[in-house]
Structure formats: C-alpha cells, structure tokens
Design an enzyme around this catalytic site. Structure first.
Site, PDB file in Angstrom:
ATOM      1  N   ASP A 248       5.733   1.459  12.962  1.00 16.45           N
ATOM      2  CA  ASP A 248       5.046   0.171  13.093  1.00 16.45           C
ATOM      3  C   ASP A 248       5.914  -1.016  13.503  1.00 16.45           C
ATOM      4  O   ASP A 248       5.446  -1.891  14.223  1.00 16.45           O
ATOM      5  CB  ASP A 248       4.329  -0.221  11.791  1.00 16.45           C
ATOM      6  CG  ASP A 248       3.195   0.717  11.449  1.00 16.45           C
ATOM      7  OD1 ASP A 248       2.673   1.374  12.366  1.00 16.45           O
ATOM      8  OD2 ASP A 248       2.843   0.802  10.271  1.00 16.45           O
TER       9      ASP A 248
ATOM     10  N   ASP B  83       0.805  -1.225   0.000  1.00 18.16           N
ATOM     11  CA  ASP B  83       0.000   0.000   0.000  1.00 18.16           C
ATOM     12  C   ASP B  83       0.840   1.278   0.000  1.00 18.16           C
ATOM     13  O   ASP B  83       0.364   2.323  -0.428  1.00 18.16           O
ATOM     14  CB  ASP B  83      -1.010   0.001   1.155  1.00 18.16           C
ATOM     15  CG  ASP B  83      -0.382  -0.294   2.509  1.00 18.16           C
ATOM     16  OD1 ASP B  83       0.845  -0.484   2.591  1.00 18.16           O
ATOM     17  OD2 ASP B  83      -1.143  -0.340   3.495  1.00 18.16           O
TER      18      ASP B  83
END
Ligand code: NAG
Ligand code: NAG
Ligand code: NAG
Length: 835
Positions: free
Chosen positions: A460, A53
């Site tokens: 993340d 993405d």
C-alpha cells in the site's frame, strides 16, 4: 559484573547464557495504514487511544507521538490480536482501557476473538476469550465504538458483536462477559451477499454503544443507553432502564446505516452519521442526524444535498467544551478529495474545509504539511488530487482542548492544534500526527553491505530505503516508478549497490524497477511488460540477470535489461535465490524439490529432493562463499556446500521453518536466523554456531504469524536483524547470539572465508503466507475514482455553471451564471450552488 562474565564466556565461544534481542521499530513514522478508531477519555486530560485494523492499539503521548500497546499479545498463534475492532477508555479510572481484538470472522482467522483489558494504560493486558470471532479487519470496522464503559459504574462494559452474536455485557470490569438476552437485534446487513468467502457476506452486527451520562442511574448504572445496529430499516435502539429492556427509537432515519453516535451532554443531544454502506472503502450516499433526547425528535442536518451528496458520512466529532460545535467527515470522497464539515450551530449550517473555485481549482481552508513523515507528501502521486485522505471514520476533538483535533484515514492520522481558527479566519493547520504508529504490511526485506542498511518492500505505501539511520523517517518512499505495493527486493552479491524491486500494483504499468545506487534513485526495468507482476525477485551476483518468480506469469528471466521471458524449467510460484558470489548461478525450490541454474537462469535442473521435505519456504545463499546455500523447509533447515548437489540437515531442533537469513555474527561466523517451530514454540531463533544450537531471540516481542514475517540481517553490524510484519511495520533487533559449539564440518560460514570487502546480502526469499491476512487498501488511489457516478465536476469554467456546481459563497471567484432551469441557491455563507 554480569557483562564482563558474558564477555568472557563469549570470548571462549561456549556460552550458554543467552539474551533475547532488544526490539524496536525501524521508523517509517507515518502510520502506513487504516486507522478506523480514535477515542479520547472524556474525564482525564490527554488520555487517548488509536486503534488499527492490522497493526494493534496505540496510546497518545503529550508530544503528539504514539506508543504501541499490543505487541506482546500478538505472538504467532495469536496474530489476530493486532486486529482491533473496538476500544474503550474508562471515564472513572482512566488507567483502564478495553479492546475487542480479532482479525476475521471467516476461515482466514482460526482463532476466536477476545475482549482484552488493562488497568495500567495498556502496558499489560488480561483477556476474556470470546466463544466467537471478532473482525478487526472486516467491512464495517470503522463503525463504533462497539465497546463502552458505563460512565456511572465502571464495572459495567458493553460490547456489540458481529456475525449475529448480538449485545454482550460485563459487570465485573471485563473479567467476564455474558450475552444481553433482552437485546435481540443483531444488525443483519451484509456488505456483499454474493461473496462466498465469509468476508463480505458476514452479518455486520452492532455498530455502536453510547451511554447517556445525563440520564440518571438505576442502582448505580446509567439508565439510558443507545445501541446502533447495521440495519437499514431499524438501526438505533435505546434502553431507559440500564439495559433491562430495549426498544427501537421511533421516527428514526431509515435507508442508511449508522456509523458513529456521539452524545453532547450539555445539549442533551445525540449526533449520528450514516452511510449507505458499512465501509470502509465505499459509501455512495448518507446523512447526518441530530436526535434531541428531551423532545424525542430527529432532525436531518446533512451538510450537502443533491449531486453534492455522493458520499456517506463516517467521522463525527463533538466539541464537549462548545455545545453546538461538531464536525463530520465524508467516509470516502475519492475525487477531488475528502470533505470535512464544521458547524457551530448544532448542524443548522456548516462550513466545508474546501470548496470548488473555478474548476479544477479548489479554495482550501487549511494548510498541509507532513514534517513528521516527509515521505507522505513527497511520495504523493502527481495525478492524485487527494490531500486530506480517504476512509475517514475516526474524527475527534480533544475534550479538554478545542484546538486539538485528530482524524484517521486509510493512510495515517492527521490533525492539528489550531482548530478554532476554522471559526475565525477559516484556515486550519493540518499535519500528519502518526509518529510511533507503524502499520505497514511488509512484503520483503533486504539488508546490503553499503550505506544502504535496509530496503523494505511494503504493501500500500510502496517501499523505503534506509541509509545510515534506522531511526530517521525516510524523506521519500520508492518513486519513479511509484508502485503502491512492492512485493520483492534483492541486490547483486558482487555489486551490492545494484538493486531490483518488483510490485503487484498492476496499474497498467511495468512492475519492476532497478537502482544502481543502493535504492536511492530508481528507474523502470526496461524489460518489464505490463501484466507481469507480484512475487519475488533475484538478481545475479553480477547484476546482469534477473529471475522473477511472479504471481501473474510464472517464472521470468531478463538478461542485460532485456525483455522478461518465461523460464519453463522452474515451476510457477517457485522460491528463488541468486548465488551471491557465482554470477551464473541461481537456485530454485518448489514443493520439496531443489533446482539449480548454472547458465544465468536460462534453464533450471532438478538436483535433489530434500529428504522428506514437502515444502521449500526460503533459500539463503552465503554472502561470501559460492555454492554455500541454506534452505528452509517444513521439516527443518538443510545446508549444501556444493551448489545444492547434496544437503545435510543442520539441526533437528527446528522444524516448520519459514524465512531464514544470514547476518554478521560476533565471532568468525555468520549468524543464521530462522522463523521456525523450536523449543520455545513458533519464534525467531538464531544460531551463532553455524546451526548447531539455536536461541529464541524474539522473547516476549510479538511479530504476528511466523509464516508472514520477512527476515533480513545486517552484513556489517553483528547481531543486527530485521523482521517485517504483516501490519506492524519493520522491527530491528540487536543483541549477541552466543556460540555454544561449532562443528568444523560446517565451518563454511566463516565470514573471513572470502572477500570481506564484498560482503553481500542474503538472497531473495519467498514468503509463504497461508492465509490472506492483508486486505489491500488502495492507499494511494489515482484520481477520478468515485464510488458514485455523480462526481460534481464543473466543466464550465468560463460562464454557465452546471446544476449542483458552486456559483457563489465567501471567497468564491468562479462563474456565477447557472444553466437554464437552475438558479444560484445559497447553502451557507461559504457555498451557493446551481439548483
Ligand atoms: C485466550 O486466548 C489466547 C490466544 O489464543 C491464549 O493464549 C490464552 O491462553 C487464552 N486465555 C484463556 C484464559 O483461555
Ligand atoms: C449507495 O449509494 C450509491 C449512490 O446512490 C449507490 O450507487 C450504491 O449502489 C448504494 N449502495 C448500497 C449498498 O446501497
Ligand atoms: C560457478 O558455478 C559453475 C557451475 O557450478 C562452475 O562451473 C563455475 O566454475 C563457477 N564459477 C566460479 C567462479 O566459481
């Protein structure tokens, strides 16, 4: 001949021939982000692609590794090309591949999207620029695929758009596309109507296009085509005349949104997964359906019911070699783990990849390891029960090898090579198979003159320390504390193995950590308070003072590991840096004003406004000379030799400068590196002559937007520079930066000027990201998260089993007595539950 010429030119320091650096990824090796789609070519063995993405498109190699394909097209102005909303591989000419690219359909992304096409397996690309945007990092990005090539006529390609733009078709192999006016459904579902940003309140649009290769042709084009839309009432449409007319399929399921649709030609059947949201983070219920094309009948083949159905379904794999064998995955089961089901009887019965034993134990029908990226397993949060992953939208069985399977998660790609053991011994081998995929969103970098070559703070997945090698995958990420996102890192100029990092995970624990061994082992900074998080950090040259420009609490100071307290004399959000030699000096910048502290950060004094500069972006202190400081601004780079009392602009050829770094040069001077607007546009430039002349060392390599690129340079290896990206990990570049001319007036960058044994890192830097490009995926969720309140956890471990909990099944050793009002009901040979 050529190289000796270059060498001699270099030796006299007036060369003009300049080489672009050689670029490759620093190897983190485990993916690092969401992989929403994987496609295998159904006609050519071994041809497969994975789309991400925010990190572009990758091609599978025979050794399980992946090759990045879209770096050249993601230059600064076209950074949105790393958002891949769909990919299609051509079943007739397997070297042809197509992708729908673009990051956001709202204002965060200024550029329209494109359908890119390649006829050489993704090595080079051409593009058809759409007149609207594409949302590769938007809700629903795991639905698909939204792009498909006609298996009977590969000139024909369909694309299903977002935002109400409908269905598009090419009849010239993707050179041009035009709207299919006969298809009027647009998929009106929006993820969150209350969102005003355009991100979650955009129309989700079309979900998939699937050709029926069995259906025959009309003038050479496949006659039957299925199109799915994001709509809870009517979502699946079919054309029987090669796209001339369309109708909704009668009796179709309602209430949920279709995510994937796969044809099994040998059965003349279409399988579909549904979730009640578009994902990828949510989904509280869903279903799996089989549509029998011959009899035009729908069958609900959802593997679970009742309280066990607390997730939607995403990933769907069909074994093309074994008609009737298929697999589906939970889109998100946050506790205790994702679930994957396999059926060998067309969905009549299913077996899960794990099931409850006596709670909280699970019977696992897989073994798991991550040898290609040891940090994935070694850096797992102790209280996180999830092993298999989350956000599973991509699930594929190799069409030529029933044992080979892959699935994408929010973190990586998993898979294995013994899948058919599921049907015999019911135990498969799972490992991380994302080698070559680098999808990290890098927040900050530091390169220090010690065995630690590089410290990378990333979103993340925490952060990584590279010692000695940049091509060996780290064994661990940054632990103790494990912060899911680290935002800043710095070290002490006179004491380079003293390191600090800060994070923004804000999970109710302190977000600053220190190391005295160059980032190998860490401990919580004793002065960090919960609620202080984010931003950048600067460690004094002597390692005794820390300035932390937070996103939560303004600018903070800690002395001798004491409590962080506010520094009111430096504006909130200021760019900060420590002098690398003078232990009492810190620098700051805010708007166009430069600040200095000479009392170890207690107070900052405005020294000067930097001419017409309106925005200070970064400050780099000379690694070996106190008071020598370089400042990047919207109008160029300014240089001071007197602690920022006065500045001169080093060169007029660069403007709009973002991160800057100083690193070892080939001769007597530090190289200066800068992301800036210069003669070749928005690029990474380097100067080997103290800022007099600048070379584009980026060349054709794409790094995404220049305002999102952290920068660091080696103090030990000449020409070695590191670039962080927002979605493609860390790049290392090697090459020689030639000196055109050196003015003695700015010769303060001589590397030999001061103690070369105490070479130091460039200081901390604050990156200015003008648009929020990373939608944070909470990759390492803590346990017990669920998007539904109905987590089927049995609390009765000794006797009576709660409603919906397991009470029997092959391999089950737990309690078998159900609570009053329920009976132990067989679901399949593996699973019985109280119902
Ligand atoms: C398509 O868009 C890209 C990125 O903005 C641009 O570089 C390219 O020139 C455009 N191509 C055409 C044919 O307009
Ligand atoms: C999805 O299903 C869950 C569980 O029933 C429910 O809590 C949630 O509100 C649903 N979401 C939508 C968007 O329908
Ligand atoms: C450090 O900077 C301060 C303030 O400019 C100055 O007074 C001091 O002499 C410097 N120390 C060294 C060792 O250069």
């Amino acid at each position: 001949m050529y190289s000796s010429l270059v060498l001699s030119v270099f030796a006299i320091g007036i060369g003009t021939a300049e080489a672009v650096h050689k670029w490759s990824n620093v190897k983190i090796g485990g993916g690092g982000g969401f992989v929403p789609g994987i496609v295998f070519n159904e006609k050519a063995k071994g041809v497969a692609y994975a789309r991400t993405d925010i990190g572009g498109l990758y091609r599978l190699n025979a050794d399980d590794s992946w090759t990045p394909l879209t770096d050249a097209i993601a230059q600064s102005a076209s950074w949105n090309r790393w958002g891949i909303d769909a990919v299609a591989t051509d079943p007739i000419d397997p070297k042809r591949v197509y992708a729908a690219v673009g990051m956001y359909t709202n204002s965060w992304d200024p550029n329209n999207g494109a359908i890119i096409r390649s006829s050489d397996s993704g090595n080079t690309w051409s593009s058809f620029n759409l007149t609207f945007k594409v949302g590769g990092n938007m809700p629903g990005r795991g639905m698909g695929e939204r792009l498909a090539v006609d298996p009977n006529n590969n000139k024909i390609i369909y694309y299903g758009a977002r935002s109400g733009h409908g269905l598009w078709k090419s009849i010239d192999q993707g050179v041009t596309f035009s709207k299919v006016t006969g298809f009027t459904a647009v998929g009106t579902y929006v993820a969150d109507p209350t969102d005003n940003s355009g991100y979650s309140n955009d129309i989700q649009g079309l979900a998939f296009i699937t050709f029926d290769s069995n259906s025959g042709t009309v003038e050479g084009a496949t006659s039957r085509i299925f199109v799915g839309t994001a709509d809870k009432t009517t979502s699946v449409y079919v054309s029987e005349d090669a796209g001339a007319t369309w109708r909704a399929i009668p009796d179709q399921p309602t209430g949920n949104l279709p995510h994937k649709a796969k044809l099994q030609p040998a059965q003349n059947v279409l399988y579909l997964t549904y979730s009640n949201t578009t994902g990828p983070y949510d989904g509280g219920t869903g279903s799996v359906h089989r549509y029998d094309i011959t009899s035009k009948t729908w069958t609900d083949i959802t593997p679970v019911k009742g309280g066990d159905l607390y997730y939607g379904f995403g990933g769907l794999a069909v074994d093309l070699q074994k008609p009737g064998t298929l697999m589906v995955a939970s889109l998100n089961s946050w506790y205790p783990d994702a679930q994957i089901f396999r059926s060998t009887d067309s969905g009549a019965t299913w077996s899960p990849i794990w099931e409850w034993a006596a709670w909280p134990d699970q019977n696992l029908y897989y073994s798991y390891s991550t040898p290609k990226a040891p940090w994935i397993d070694n850096s797992r949060q102790a209280d996180d029960t999830k092993v298999l992953g989350w956000m599973i939208e991509a699930l594929e069985i190799n069409p030529f090898d029933s044992d080979h399977w892959l699935y994408g998660t929010g973190l990586t790609i998993y898979g294995g090579h013994d899948l058919t053991k599921w049907d015999t011994v019911h135990k498969v081998t799972i490992e991380s198979l994302a080698d070559g995929i680098e999808e990290e969103a890098v927040q900050d970098l530091a390169s220090i003159p010690s065995e630690t070559i590089l410290l990378a703070a990333v979103g993340d997945v925490g952060g990584f320390t590279f010692k000695k090698s940049l091509s060996t995958v780290p064994r661990e990420g940054w632990l103790t504390p494990l912060l899911t996102t680290n935002t800043g890192v710095d070290y002490a100029g006179n004491n380079p193995t003293s390191v600090i990092r800060v994070g923004n995970s804000n999970e109710g624990k302190p977000q600053a950590a220190i190391s005295t061994d160059g980032g190998v082992s860490w401990s919580v900074h004793p002065g960090a308070q919960t609620g202080q998080y984010g931003g950048k950090v600067a460690l004094s040259a002597g390692a005794d003072a820390v300035i932390w420009s937070t996103t939560s609490s303004g600018v903070l100071l800690s002395h001798d590991s004491g409590t962080f307290s506010e520094v009111s004399s430096l504006p909130s959000g200021a760019v900060i840096a420590s002098d690398k030699r003078n232990a009492t000096v810190f620098y700051g910048g805010s708007s166009g004003t430069f600040y200095i502290s000479t009392d170890s950060g207690k107070t900052f004094v405005k020294t000067t406004a930097l001419g017409s500069a309106a925005s200070i972006r970064d400050i780099a202190a000379n690694p070996t000379l106190a008071g020598d400081v370089w400042v990047s601004t919207d109008v160029g780079i300014l240089h001071s030799t007197n602690y920022g009392t006065s500045f001169t602009q080093v060169s007029k050829s660069l403007t709009n400068v973002h991160q800057i770094a100083l690193g070892k040069g080939s001769g007597s001077y530090w190289n200066v590196y800068a992301f800036a607007t210069g003669p070749n546009g928005d690029k990474l430039y380097a100067s080997g002559d103290v800022g007099t002349s600048w070379t584009d060392i980026q060349g054709g390599q794409g790094f995404g937007a220049i305002d999102a690129n952290p920068l660091a340079a080696s103090k030990d290896t000449a020409g070695l520079v590191f670039v962080g990206t927002n979605g493609r990990g860390v790049f290392q570049g090697s090459g020689t930066v030639l000196a055109t001319s050196v003015s003695s007036a700015v010769a303060t960058l001589k590397t030999s000027t001061r103690l070369s044994s105490v070479l130091t890192a460039r200081s901390t830097k604050t990156k200015v990201i003008t648009t929020p490009r990373t939608i944070v995926i909470s990759s390492i969720r803590t346990s017990m998260e669920s998007s539904s309140g109905t987590i089927p956890i049995s609390t009765s471990v000794t006797g009576t089993v709660r409603k919906w909990d397991q009470c029997g099944g092959q391999g089950y050793n737990g309690p078998t007595e159900c609570v009053t009002g329920t009976v132990c009901t067989r679901q399949n040979e593996w699973y019985s539950q109280c119902a």
